[in-house]
Design an enzyme around this catalytic site. Structure first.
Site, PDB file in Angstrom:
ATOM      1  N   ARG A   1      -4.417   8.510 -12.082  1.00  0.00           N
ATOM      2  CA  ARG A   1      -5.207   8.464 -10.843  1.00  0.00           C
ATOM      3  C   ARG A   1      -4.494   7.564  -9.836  1.00  0.00           C
ATOM      4  O   ARG A   1      -4.405   7.898  -8.647  1.00  0.00           O
ATOM      5  CB  ARG A   1      -6.633   7.967 -11.127  1.00  0.00           C
ATOM      6  CG  ARG A   1      -7.596   8.181  -9.963  1.00  0.00           C
ATOM      7  CD  ARG A   1      -7.521   7.111  -8.909  1.00  0.00           C
ATOM      8  NE  ARG A   1      -7.769   5.820  -9.500  1.00  0.00           N
ATOM      9  CZ  ARG A   1      -7.248   4.691  -9.056  1.00  0.00           C
ATOM     10  NH1 ARG A   1      -6.436   4.671  -8.009  1.00  0.00           N
ATOM     11  NH2 ARG A   1      -7.516   3.545  -9.659  1.00  0.00           N
TER      12      ARG A   1
ATOM     13  N   GLY B   1       4.835   0.933   0.140  1.00  0.00           N
ATOM     14  CA  GLY B   1       5.340  -0.429  -0.032  1.00  0.00           C
ATOM     15  C   GLY B   1       4.865  -1.374   1.048  1.00  0.00           C
ATOM     16  O   GLY B   1       5.479  -1.458   2.122  1.00  0.00           O
TER      17      GLY B   1
ATOM     18  N   THR C   1       2.848  -4.634  -0.085  1.00  0.00           N
ATOM     19  CA  THR C   1       2.743  -5.970  -0.677  1.00  0.00           C
ATOM     20  C   THR C   1       4.110  -6.608  -0.918  1.00  0.00           C
ATOM     21  O   THR C   1       5.060  -5.932  -1.320  1.00  0.00           O
ATOM     22  CB  THR C   1       1.983  -5.872  -2.022  1.00  0.00           C
ATOM     23  OG1 THR C   1       0.733  -5.225  -1.782  1.00  0.00           O
ATOM     24  CG2 THR C   1       1.749  -7.237  -2.639  1.00  0.00           C
TER      25      THR C   1
ATOM     26  N   SER D   1      -3.081  -9.925   0.472  1.00  0.00           N
ATOM     27  CA  SER D   1      -4.218  -9.763   1.398  1.00  0.00           C
ATOM     28  C   SER D   1      -3.790 -10.086   2.823  1.00  0.00           C
ATOM     29  O   SER D   1      -4.247  -9.450   3.779  1.00  0.00           O
ATOM     30  CB  SER D   1      -5.359 -10.713   1.013  1.00  0.00           C
ATOM     31  OG  SER D   1      -5.677 -10.604  -0.345  1.00  0.00           O
TER      32      SER D   1
ATOM     33  N   ILE E   1       4.568  -2.479  -6.551  1.00  0.00           N
ATOM     34  CA  ILE E   1       4.571  -1.157  -5.939  1.00  0.00           C
ATOM     35  C   ILE E   1       4.422  -0.087  -7.021  1.00  0.00           C
ATOM     36  O   ILE E   1       5.283   0.041  -7.910  1.00  0.00           O
ATOM     37  CB  ILE E   1       5.872  -0.937  -5.118  1.00  0.00           C
ATOM     38  CG1 ILE E   1       6.033  -2.068  -4.088  1.00  0.00           C
ATOM     39  CG2 ILE E   1       5.880   0.444  -4.448  1.00  0.00           C
ATOM     40  CD1 ILE E   1       4.843  -2.302  -3.168  1.00  0.00           C
TER      41      ILE E   1
ATOM     42  N   GLU F   1      -5.627  -2.662  -3.067  1.00  0.00           N
ATOM     43  CA  GLU F   1      -6.224  -1.987  -1.898  1.00  0.00           C
ATOM     44  C   GLU F   1      -7.422  -2.773  -1.351  1.00  0.00           C
ATOM     45  O   GLU F   1      -8.479  -2.216  -1.066  1.00  0.00           O
ATOM     46  CB  GLU F   1      -6.591  -0.546  -2.241  1.00  0.00           C
ATOM     47  CG  GLU F   1      -5.364   0.210  -2.750  1.00  0.00           C
ATOM     48  CD  GLU F   1      -5.287   1.642  -2.312  1.00  0.00           C
ATOM     49  OE1 GLU F   1      -5.897   1.979  -1.288  1.00  0.00           O
ATOM     50  OE2 GLU F   1      -4.593   2.404  -2.991  1.00  0.00           O
ATOM     51  N   GLY F   2      -7.233  -4.071  -1.246  1.00  0.00           N
ATOM     52  CA  GLY F   2      -8.290  -4.960  -0.753  1.00  0.00           C
ATOM     53  C   GLY F   2      -9.044  -5.531  -1.923  1.00  0.00           C
ATOM     54  O   GLY F   2      -9.698  -4.797  -2.670  1.00  0.00           O
TER      55      GLY F   2
HETATM   56  C1  LIG Z   1      -1.493  -2.424 -10.716  1.00  0.00           C
HETATM   57  C2  LIG Z   1      -1.264  -2.731  -9.269  1.00  0.00           C
HETATM   58  C3  LIG Z   1      -0.729  -1.747  -8.444  1.00  0.00           C
HETATM   59  C4  LIG Z   1      -0.452  -2.031  -7.094  1.00  0.00           C
HETATM   60  N1  LIG Z   1       0.112  -1.067  -6.311  1.00  0.00           N
HETATM   61  C5  LIG Z   1       0.482  -1.369  -5.028  1.00  0.00           C
HETATM   62  C6  LIG Z   1       1.196  -0.412  -4.229  1.00  0.00           C
HETATM   63  O1  LIG Z   1       1.458   0.731  -4.654  1.00  0.00           O
HETATM   64  N2  LIG Z   1       1.605  -0.782  -2.975  1.00  0.00           N
HETATM   65  C7  LIG Z   1       1.342  -2.020  -2.463  1.00  0.00           C
HETATM   66  O2  LIG Z   1       1.745  -2.287  -1.331  1.00  0.00           O
HETATM   67  N3  LIG Z   1       0.653  -2.946  -3.205  1.00  0.00           N
HETATM   68  C8  LIG Z   1       0.224  -2.660  -4.466  1.00  0.00           C
HETATM   69  N4  LIG Z   1      -0.445  -3.597  -5.230  1.00  0.00           N
HETATM   70  C9  LIG Z   1      -0.650  -4.938  -4.695  1.00  0.00           C
HETATM   71  C10 LIG Z   1      -2.084  -5.203  -4.250  1.00  0.00           C
HETATM   72  O3  LIG Z   1      -2.432  -4.415  -3.163  1.00  0.00           O
HETATM   73  C11 LIG Z   1      -2.210  -6.714  -3.980  1.00  0.00           C
HETATM   74  O4  LIG Z   1      -2.119  -7.359  -5.227  1.00  0.00           O
HETATM   75  C12 LIG Z   1      -3.525  -7.066  -3.282  1.00  0.00           C
HETATM   76  O5  LIG Z   1      -3.464  -6.682  -1.927  1.00  0.00           O
HETATM   77  C13 LIG Z   1      -3.856  -8.573  -3.346  1.00  0.00           C
HETATM   78  O6  LIG Z   1      -2.773  -9.325  -2.932  1.00  0.00           O
HETATM   79  P1  LIG Z   1      -2.243 -10.564  -3.847  1.00  0.00           P
HETATM   80  O7  LIG Z   1      -2.105 -10.065  -5.226  1.00  0.00           O
HETATM   81  O8  LIG Z   1      -1.064 -11.119  -3.156  1.00  0.00           O
HETATM   82  O9  LIG Z   1      -3.434 -11.618  -3.824  1.00  0.00           O
HETATM   83  P2  LIG Z   1      -3.724 -12.707  -2.688  1.00  0.00           P
HETATM   84  O10 LIG Z   1      -3.821 -12.061  -1.361  1.00  0.00           O
HETATM   85  O11 LIG Z   1      -2.750 -13.822  -2.836  1.00  0.00           O
HETATM   86  O12 LIG Z   1      -5.156 -13.224  -3.143  1.00  0.00           O
HETATM   87  C14 LIG Z   1      -5.350 -14.179  -4.195  1.00  0.00           C
HETATM   88  C15 LIG Z   1      -6.846 -14.470  -4.312  1.00  0.00           C
HETATM   89  O13 LIG Z   1      -7.310 -15.095  -3.098  1.00  0.00           O
HETATM   90  C16 LIG Z   1      -8.381 -14.340  -2.554  1.00  0.00           C
HETATM   91  N5  LIG Z   1      -8.291 -14.345  -1.091  1.00  0.00           N
HETATM   92  C17 LIG Z   1      -7.207 -14.058  -0.322  1.00  0.00           C
HETATM   93  N6  LIG Z   1      -7.520 -14.178   0.986  1.00  0.00           N
HETATM   94  C18 LIG Z   1      -8.834 -14.520   1.040  1.00  0.00           C
HETATM   95  C19 LIG Z   1      -9.756 -14.760   2.099  1.00  0.00           C
HETATM   96  N7  LIG Z   1      -9.391 -14.643   3.384  1.00  0.00           N
HETATM   97  N8  LIG Z   1     -11.002 -15.116   1.766  1.00  0.00           N
HETATM   98  C20 LIG Z   1     -11.396 -15.200   0.467  1.00  0.00           C
HETATM   99  N9  LIG Z   1     -10.589 -14.966  -0.572  1.00  0.00           N
HETATM  100  C21 LIG Z   1      -9.325 -14.623  -0.289  1.00  0.00           C
HETATM  101  C22 LIG Z   1      -8.177 -12.912  -3.085  1.00  0.00           C
HETATM  102  O14 LIG Z   1      -9.385 -12.173  -3.050  1.00  0.00           O
HETATM  103  C23 LIG Z   1      -7.695 -13.206  -4.499  1.00  0.00           C
HETATM  104  O15 LIG Z   1      -8.790 -13.495  -5.323  1.00  0.00           O
HETATM  105  C24 LIG Z   1      -0.771  -3.317  -6.572  1.00  0.00           C
HETATM  106  C25 LIG Z   1      -1.359  -4.280  -7.403  1.00  0.00           C
HETATM  107  C26 LIG Z   1      -1.609  -4.000  -8.730  1.00  0.00           C
HETATM  108  C27 LIG Z   1      -2.239  -5.052  -9.587  1.00  0.00           C
END
Ligand SMILES: Cc1cc2nc3c(=O)[nH]c(=O)nc-3n(C[C@H](O)[C@H](O)[C@H](O)COP(=O)(O)OP(=O)(O)OC[C@H]3O[C@@H](n4cnc5c(N)ncnc54)[C@H](O)[C@@H]3O)c2cc1C
Length: 404
Positions: free
Chosen positions: A84, A124, A126, A132, A157, A363-364
């Protein structure tokens, strides 16, 4: 309001369900434990017309509506989250973004082979220092004659080693903050591109996820998607489609958790009766059912908004947040219902629980969607139509004709 599925949608569900029952479920335990992303599944998805189910036929797709994509994702995740996720990034994040923002040439060159499943697309955004907080990204795209030179790195990714085409977001002008981000179509074969999988993930172990690197990658200006500086807007609109597929998939994970739990409730006896007769076990089953039905309503409403060509960021965020939380809880309860046996590989529920966590993050995150929903209600955020919207369905005639 119409809550009925069409004949075509019902047939689609049956097709995907039978494919998942025969070609994913019998093998997924082994693929998951060995960390194998089985490439033949993508080929089979293409043969079944599932790699571009809601892409107009003119661009190689099956021309069905947006809820058809939800059905595909729901049924695929009943088998496993990995495939999925593959469809989410290929169709939700990449192909639909090309459909929305691409030039005719870009659609012909990249969307059409993707919708046919001949080529695979990925997304791509992240980076090690930017999840975030998208504007914190560091990848740059510097204009050089008729090309852009990309340098930087993306992480987490999906399909990093599998995809042929990547939608990549990079700064063309960092001084403009998020208004300085642009979107590019990057091909794996472009010199300077490389990828590396992340091993031993907590879940989605049958999926391919990792890093992609750009070392002086020369990308022609024809591969700029939208205008320079529109990248942030394009990324957010892509997420409206990706999140929809993630939410739909979460319904499939709840279904799988329910199916396994109901079976076990009838098999396992304690204190002289089936555990399904204990009210506290019934409470877990009832909550799974409620979560499934509520999530589905949220998801299919978003599909209807997409069919009407209406912006749906608010509704999609709510569906994604709630469905993924319900799925995470349903998988947790499925393990609980299985007792110690659920804590092993003997039953698939431990895999469901591991898989259910990533969608609460990607995705958020749960927190980002919580904030978004509060901001909508408080009047701090509102959705306006974008300069380019996803086409409404049924697709207009010119979206179904290759030659205009
Ligand atoms: C299996 C998997 C597949 C993925 N596939 C893709 C992909 O294909 N392409 C891609 O681009 N990315 C991908 N991602 C990445 C994913 O989108 C990011 O991990 C996600 O956006 C969160 O970013 P981060 O991990 O850097 O966490 P961070 O942004 O560092 O967040 C860390 C923590 O802080 C909290 N936080 C952050 N900002 C705030 C705020 N303003 N207020 C309150 N809390 C906050 C978050 O909720 C989280 O709990 C994938 C991730 C996984 C695990």
């Amino acid at each position: 309001m119409n809550f009925d599925f069409s004949e075509e949608q019902i047939m689609l569900r049956e097709t995907v369900r039978s494919f998942v029952d025969k070609e994913i479920i019998p093998f997924i335990g082994e693929w998951d434990s060995k960390g194998i992303f089985e490439p033949s599944i993508m080929k089979r998805l293409a043969e079944l017309g599932l790699m571009g189910v809601c892409i107009p036929e003119a661009y190689g797709g099956s021309g069905m509506d947006y809820n058809a994509l939800a059905i595909v994702c729901e049924e695929l995740e009943r088998g496993d989250t990995a495939y999925r996720t593959a469809v989410s990034v290929h169709t939700g994040l990449n192909s639909l973004t090309l459909l929305q923002w691409g030039t005719e040439e870009q659609k012909q060159k990249y969307l059409t082979p993707q919708a046919k499943g001949i080529k695979v697309g990925a997304f791509g955004l992240t980076e090690p220092g930017a999840g975030s907080d998208v504007a914190a990204l560091n990848t740059t795209a510097i204009k050089d004659g008729d090309d852009y030179i990309l340098n930087g790195q993306k992480t987490w990714i999906s399909l990093c080693d599998v995809a042929d085409h990547f939608l990549v977001f990079a700064y063309t002008d960092k001084s403009k903050k998020h208004h300085g981000i642009s979107a590019f179509i990057v091909e794996r074969t472009m010199p300077g591109f490389s990828s590396k999988a992340i091993k031993n993930k907590h879940g989605i172990r049958a999926g391919n996820t990792g890093e992609i690197f750009f070392d002086q990658v020369r990308v022609p200006k024809e591969n700029l998607l939208g205008q320079e500086g529109e990248g942030f807007k394009i990324a957010m609109s892509a997420l409206d489609n990706g999140r929809f597929t993630v939410a739909a998939g979460a319904c499939g994970l709840i279904m799988a958790s329910l199916e396994e739990s109901v079976k076990y409730c009838h098999e396992r006896k304690t204190f002289g009766k089936e555990i399904g007769r204990h009210q506290l076990v019934q409470q877990m089953i009832a909550k799974m059912e409620a979560g499934l039905q509520m999530s589905r309503l949220l998801v299919y409403r978003v599909g209807e908004l997409k069919n009407k060509g209406v912006r749906n960021t608010r509704e999609t965020s709510l569906a994604k947040w709630q469905a993924c939380d319900f799925a995470n809880k349903a998988a947790d309860d499925a393990v609980q219902i299985h007792g110690a046996y659920g804590y092993s590989d003997e039953y698939p529920v431990a895999r469901f629980l591991r898989n259910s966590k990533a969608p609460v993050i990607y995705e958020g995150t749960r927190e980002i969607h919580t904030i978004m929903q509060a901001e909508y209600v408080l009047g701090y955020r509102q959705d306006k139509p974008l300069s380019k919207m996803l086409p409404s369905w049924p697709f207009a005639v010119d979206n179904n004709l290759v030659e205009k």
